[in-house]
Design a protein around this motif. Structure first.
Motif, mmCIF file in Angstrom:
data_model
loop_
_atom_site.group_PDB
_atom_site.id
_atom_site.type_symbol
_atom_site.label_atom_id
_atom_site.label_comp_id
_atom_site.label_asym_id
_atom_site.label_seq_id
_atom_site.Cartn_x
_atom_site.Cartn_y
_atom_site.Cartn_z
ATOM 1 N N UNK A 173 -12.443 -2.669 20.628
ATOM 2 C CA UNK A 173 -11.344 -2.798 19.719
ATOM 3 C C UNK A 173 -10.264 -3.618 19.658
ATOM 4 N N UNK A 174 -9.805 -4.084 18.963
ATOM 5 C CA UNK A 174 -8.615 -4.276 19.425
ATOM 6 C C UNK A 174 -7.262 -3.223 18.079
ATOM 7 N N UNK A 175 -7.512 -2.407 17.640
ATOM 8 C CA UNK A 175 -7.390 -1.458 16.810
ATOM 9 C C UNK A 175 -6.985 -0.165 16.472
ATOM 10 N N UNK A 182 -2.065 6.213 6.599
ATOM 11 C CA UNK A 182 -2.677 6.324 5.354
ATOM 12 C C UNK A 182 -2.924 5.074 4.802
ATOM 13 N N UNK A 183 -3.333 3.927 5.521
ATOM 14 C CA UNK A 183 -3.306 2.613 5.056
ATOM 15 C C UNK A 183 -4.663 2.122 4.404
ATOM 16 N N UNK A 184 -5.237 1.183 4.592
ATOM 17 C CA UNK A 184 -6.714 0.962 4.290
ATOM 18 C C UNK A 184 -6.970 0.193 5.007
ATOM 19 N N UNK A 512 -4.786 -4.632 7.319
ATOM 20 C CA UNK A 512 -3.592 -3.955 7.562
ATOM 21 C C UNK A 512 -2.230 -4.599 8.510
ATOM 22 N N UNK A 513 -1.139 -4.093 7.764
ATOM 23 C CA UNK A 513 -0.088 -5.481 8.423
ATOM 24 C C UNK A 513 0.088 -4.765 10.314
#
Length: 515
Positions: A173-175, A182-184, A512-513
């Motif tokens: 994947x690319x993330x 701590x984000x969603x 997420x950003x």
């Protein structure tokens, strides 16, 4: 153009007595008189598109399936082509009527079986892969190199002697970095990876990281309640000493896993162990008439025998959600679905988008006009079974029966969430000819029209187009789909598997950003 009808069949389909439009079964020529309907074709219309069967004033709702698919933006005369030039979205209220159509459960007289692989913990697999997952995009190249070493078309000797291993696949994947720790978004990625790491279709999994990424492997494991074991192994490129050493280490790790993975044997298991993810991509004007309702019939058969079906793609039930809430087993379940609809409304508003952007160019070329029309056809995949629960993306599905999982409408992202939730089979309808697979779960491709079947036969498993030709009933096609589910779950390779689809279609949802 290939005709989607048999000789002598009516040139148009009327789906509901309340409808303002009919569906062309073949090309309709300007000036042609549809004698049975008493209308004259005012513009040439291609198969799958809509023709008005009565006058519709500007601003009035337009109905298909007996439901609103949009509003006329100009006066529409009988015989007019009804499409994006004279039909658009509009606001209207829906009666959610929670639970009014819930049906009493029936006891099946016979539980069908398929030849499944029973893992030590009792979970049932339909395939037997070794998987390579990545914590971050930076380790994707190493993961793919390891998997490529075991490709039967590149290196036949690598898996020689391991006939019960379906293959070694790298799902990258690319993330995994440059996101809020701590984000969603990171939580969702970890939940997705965990669902794959524990999927029964994997005999064992190797997780590879870079070493300095936000998505640290230790944190991935601890937050998801996972532990390293003989069948869940991990390492990082930086700790191993670089790319070449990491590839060599990964190959050695997989080789050490092959012997045990090959010891599996298939055995008869009840269909209650089958969890099918429902997908439609490259939809057209026939999707809601042929393949989707036929798949819905198969879903009803599966659910009646204790199996599970996962309906998804929240933007593609928008405008038809009231048909599902009527079948919710409780108000709580129905409210959970509506909460996801509201989340998407707010999400699109925040992004400066609108849900009606969902129909693609191919959808529109195939005859679909608004998301309302697309959604009404899409929910037909769910048959008539009760809605037993609603899940967020990639959550583990524990309920049996028909459930809903919140996902985008983009098929690779949606199916990735379904497989992470436990789907061990995917059923995918298409009217335009989507090229798709979903390792480690096999994918069955269902063509909505016979022209597609003739043109792209090598990618399709079943032709549902004969329903529109009066050659096949929805019930008979549903029975054929259900039988195909059992055969492919038992090890028969689907067309997408034969072409090697499945690794590139692993696409976790990123919300997420990126910073």
């Amino acid at each position: 153009m290939d005709l989607i009808m048999k000789t002598g069949a009516a040139p148009v389909l009327r789906l509901n007595a309340l409808d303002d439009v009919l569906i062309a079964r073949r090309p309709l020529l300007e000036g042609e008189v549809l004698e049975q309907e008493g209308i004259t074709v005012r513009q040439s219309i291609v198969p799958g598109h809509k023709i008005a069967c009565r006058r519709i004033e500007a601003g009035q709702p337009v109905r298909r399936y007996g439901q609103i698919i949009g509003f006329a933006i100009a006066a529409i005369e009988p015989g007019d082509h009804v499409h994006v030039h004279n039909l658009a979205m509009g606001e209207f209220s829906r009666d959610y009527a929670f639970g009014v159509d819930v049906r009493a459960a029936s006891t099946p007289t016979r539980i069908p079986t398929f030849m499944g692989i029973v893992r030590r913990d009792g979970r049932v697999a339909t395939r037997n892969y070794i998987g390579i997952l990545t914590s971050v995009n930076c380790s994707a190249t190493v993961a793919r190199a390891i998997a490529d070493h075991f490709r039967r078309d590149i290196n036949p000797a690598a898996l020689q002697g391991y006939p019960n291993v379906d293959g070694v696949v790298a799902l990258t994947h690319s993330a995994g970095c440059a996101v809020d720790a701590s984000g969603d978004g990171l939580s969702l990625l970890r939940r997705t990876l965990a669902g794959y790491a524990t999927h029964p279709n994997f005999a064992a999994v190797l997780v590879i990281g870079l070493g300095c990424e936000t998505n640290q492997i230790d944190a991935l494991l601890s937050t998801q309640g996972l532990s390293r074991s003989d069948t869940l192994r991990t390492f990082s490129i930086q700790d191993t000493g670089g790319t070449s050493k990491s590839i060599a280490k990964g190959i050695a790790q997989v080789q050490a896993l092959l012997g045990e993975a090959n010891r599996v044997q298939r055995e008869p298991v009840g269909v209650q162990h089958l969890t099918v993810g429902l997908q439609c991509g490259g939809s057209d004007g026939y999707s809601g008439i042929t393949a989707n309702p036929a798949l819905g019939n198969a879903v009803d058969r599966l659910v009646a025998c204790g199996g599970t079906a996962i309906l998804s793609e929240t933007p593609e039930i928008y405008g038809a959600e009231h048909l599902l809430t009527r079948r919710a087993v409780s108000r709580e379940v129905g409210e959970k679905l509506i909460a996801r609809i509201h989340w998407w409304e707010h999400y699109c508003a925040r992004m400066g988008a609108e849900l009606n952007n969902n129909p693609s160019a191919g959808n529109k070329a195939g005859g679909l006009t608004t998301i309302l029309e697309k959604s009404l056809g899409a929910v037909a995949k769910a048959g008539s079974s009760n809605l037993t629960d609603v899940y967020e993306y990639a959550q583990t599905v524990t309920a049996h029966g028909l459930v809903f999982m919140d996902t985008p409408g983009y098929d690779p992202v949606s199916a990735t969430g379904q497989v992470a939730g436990g789907a061990n089979l995917i059923a995918f309808t298409t009217g335009r000819g989507s090229a798709y697979g979903c390792a480690p779960a096999p994918s069955i491709k269902l063509a909505t029209n016979s022209a597609l079947w003739a043109r792209q036969r090598e990618d399709m498993d079943i032709n549902c187009g004969e329903i529109a030709e009066d050659k096949l009933t929805i019930e008979a096609c549903g029975a054929a789909i259900f039988d195909a589910m059992l055969r492919i779950a038992s090890g028969e390779r689907s067309m997408s598997e034969q072409h090697g689809y499945g690794q590139n279609e692993f696409v976790p949802w990123q919300i997420d950003a990126v910073t």
